[in-house]
Write an enzyme that holds these catalytic residues in place. Sequence first.
Site, short mmCIF file in Angstrom:
data_model
loop_
_atom_site.label_atom_id
_atom_site.label_comp_id
_atom_site.label_asym_id
_atom_site.label_seq_id
_atom_site.Cartn_x
_atom_site.Cartn_y
_atom_site.Cartn_z
N HIS A 1 0.83 -1.21 0.00
CA HIS A 1 0.00 0.00 0.00
C HIS A 1 0.87 1.26 0.00
O HIS A 1 0.66 2.18 -0.79
CB HIS A 1 -0.91 -0.02 1.23
CG HIS A 1 -1.80 1.18 1.33
ND1 HIS A 1 -1.44 2.29 2.06
CD2 HIS A 1 -2.99 1.46 0.77
CE1 HIS A 1 -2.39 3.19 1.96
NE2 HIS A 1 -3.35 2.72 1.18
N CYS B 1 -0.13 -4.93 -15.78
CA CYS B 1 -0.35 -3.76 -14.93
C CYS B 1 0.30 -3.95 -13.56
O CYS B 1 0.18 -3.10 -12.69
CB CYS B 1 -1.82 -3.44 -14.80
SG CYS B 1 -2.79 -4.82 -14.19
C1 PEP Z 1 -1.14 -7.17 -9.40
O1 PEP Z 1 -1.45 -8.11 -8.68
O2 PEP Z 1 -0.12 -7.16 -10.11
C2 PEP Z 1 -1.98 -5.96 -9.42
C3 PEP Z 1 -1.74 -5.00 -10.28
O3 PEP Z 1 -2.97 -5.87 -8.50
P1 PEP Z 1 -2.77 -5.40 -6.98
O4 PEP Z 1 -1.37 -4.90 -6.84
O5 PEP Z 1 -3.77 -4.36 -6.71
O6 PEP Z 1 -3.01 -6.68 -6.24
#
Ligand code: PEP
Length: 777
Positions: free
Chosen positions: A415, A724
């Site tokens: 976070h 992403c």
């Molecule tokens: C991921 O898991 O790579 C992602 C982009 O989602 P988060 O970081 O929100 O779990």
Amino acid sequence: MIIIKQGGDEIISGASMKDVPNILWLEEIRKEDIISVGGKGASLGEMASLGLPVPKAFVVTAQAFRRFLVEADLEEKIFKLSDQLDVENNAALEKAADAAKTLVMKAKMPAAIRDEIRKAYKKMSKSDLIVAVRSSATAEDLPDASFAGQQETYLNIKGEAALLLAVQKCWASLYGARAIYYRAKQGFDDHTVNIAVVVQQLVHSEKAGVMFTSHPITGEPQTIIEGSWGLGEAVVSGSVSPDNYVLDQRSEKVIDRRIANKKVEIIADGDHGTKLVDVDSARQDAQVLSDEEVGKLAMYGKIAENHYGIPQDVEWGIVAGTIYILQSRPITTIGNKSEAKGMSGQKQDAKIILQGQGAAPGIASGKVVIIRDVKDTGAVKEGDILVTRMTNPDMVPAMRKVAAIVTDEGGMTCHAAIVSRELGTPAIVGTKTATQLLKNGQLITVDGERGLIYEGVFESSAPAKAATQQGGFSNAPIITATSVKVNVSIPEAAARAAATGADGVGLLRIEHLILGLSKTPGWFIANHKEEDFVKELHDGIKIVLDAFPGKSVWVRTLDAPTDEFRNMAGGENEPHEHNPMLGWRGIRRDLQSPDQFRLQVEAFKRLWKEGYENLGVMFPMVSHPDQFTAAKEMMRGWGVDVQNATLGIMIEIPSSAIMVEDFIKAGINFASFGTNDLVQYTLAIDRNNENVADMYAPQHPAVLSLIHNAIQTCRAYNIECSICGQAGSDPKMASWLVEHGITSVSANIDAIAKIREAVARTEKRIILEAARNCDAE
Ligand code: PEP
Ligand code: MG
């Protein structure tokens, strides 16, 4: 603790508050008046007293509020509501807050106060002036306690009736549920908390920016001014490359002026908020400030610097040729990478006291404030360095204020790392011992690029946030065949994200829109506040869609692990899970909580109906095509034209990478690698555990093999395939992905420039090699 006596002015404890009038003009206010006018009022008064051109304002004092409570006979009634209140009981808290607010709104404002406000408003201007009406809460026993963001602000208020109503609404906002909860948790005696209201001329700057009253790196007597069109937010947030002017204070001459190509500006949007628009071509390359304006601004800057005895970082705005000074604060932080080069000598001598993972670039110095519990975030001041075990969504307001963030725990995808990167705030995570080793008040310097913490403050200083604007990402004219998109989690980062010139948003994490409200989705449902929830989502997503007209924005449905909800209202109903990362999150939870899913879909439906065809929906944590099909069917049931909607999945679990062909047959329009999770689920490495952080390897052959195979399948079916996860912000990985045929890469705001460059270089190399191979044949 001050003893409160009831009745009239007697109730206002302390002789200092007794004879204070209902209205104080800025010119009359000194910083000692903070009890009567609140922090905001006091600092504006201080600036006005120096003769700085602060927009006209008066303050409806805390005493006026108390007199209102007494005359309307509300004190007893309101205190009774909060005295025995268990603030942990949400229903009771909401009920008490609603009752107190209703009491305040229904009561009549004493005629004397009403008349004085009217008179003061008339005195501001002959015709009705547009004003901002801002709450400024004050505590008698702790004058400089921070209540920022707890009470309301009303912008664009015009006319007496609207003004009186806004003042009363500000008063009522002292009893908002969140504000009562916060005060109770901070240990404030609610009886001694007052509220002042600042009524200030609203300045819709035609041009605006920031000024450093001395050279921020060398400390030389030079004034550095950055300016652009529209509101100053564009310069402060880094949405635009501003003009840069340097005035030498010895010769009083402008010795350097660099006129930038200013593509966008932020302007007022109707009654509320702001919007990012294109600058018309005639003004794009035009000089924003005349030499005379630079001279005047520098003079005001010097007045502030001399008064405070330390170089200042000043926000200014100009309307119809009139200069306004909007804010002045000491320069306490220092620049990022580019400035760091100039400081290398100093850094070599500086002592490194702690190390972690550099999670958000930039260098900043400041005072350590250790936060062990979210209820202590009131202690965090502008420019501090926030040190904590791990941040959570409740801490975001405090994270916005600080110069840098340091955590004990976490890795590059925690976070703290995600939010800091979007806020443009330097951050170091996973230091293991920061909260034990560092001391409150200690001065340190944080290098968020290298993950190093130095003892003391480097002398040269420039605001880290301003410095990140100089990364120059907005003017890189590189065209890539692979789309380079950007990740967004908080709508306030949308303008900065758009200024990168990214080809769209490859991931919008909507849980951050909700987590910031401090209430769980379940709370909204249980308390019949569904509409509030839908509106919050709709409005937050819309900000991002508006920043990316005509470009695709993939909005991900909720994906917050249950432990992130724990501190919020409604969090007590969240299940305790042994491993929330493997638990009830993402699409699994939505499929089992149709109400929660339906409300998100309702927000999407409204946006589609409003014409935002660029909105695509992405499902997180899918492990089987049946989940995709089930989600799609539920959406169909709620009236979504699923045949024409853009729906896709995140590939975060090995099963979904392996079964991508089945997903394609089930009808996905796109897939995006969520490598933050894909790595942890493939390698059994907790992404937030600093003890195994060095084994967290996005380039592990098993991860790469899963990604490679999934890309090939998507290519065979002509399905857009993207990434992403954080790995997409690593140029080496981006290069590898392009070589293996990925169609788009979505990176963090701060990484876009280098990713675009890496992608372009790789594409050229592929073409070159193909050409060479042809020649050889
Ligand atoms: C991921 O898991 O790579 C992602 C982009 O989602 P988060 O970081 O929100 O779990
Ligand atoms: Mg994920």
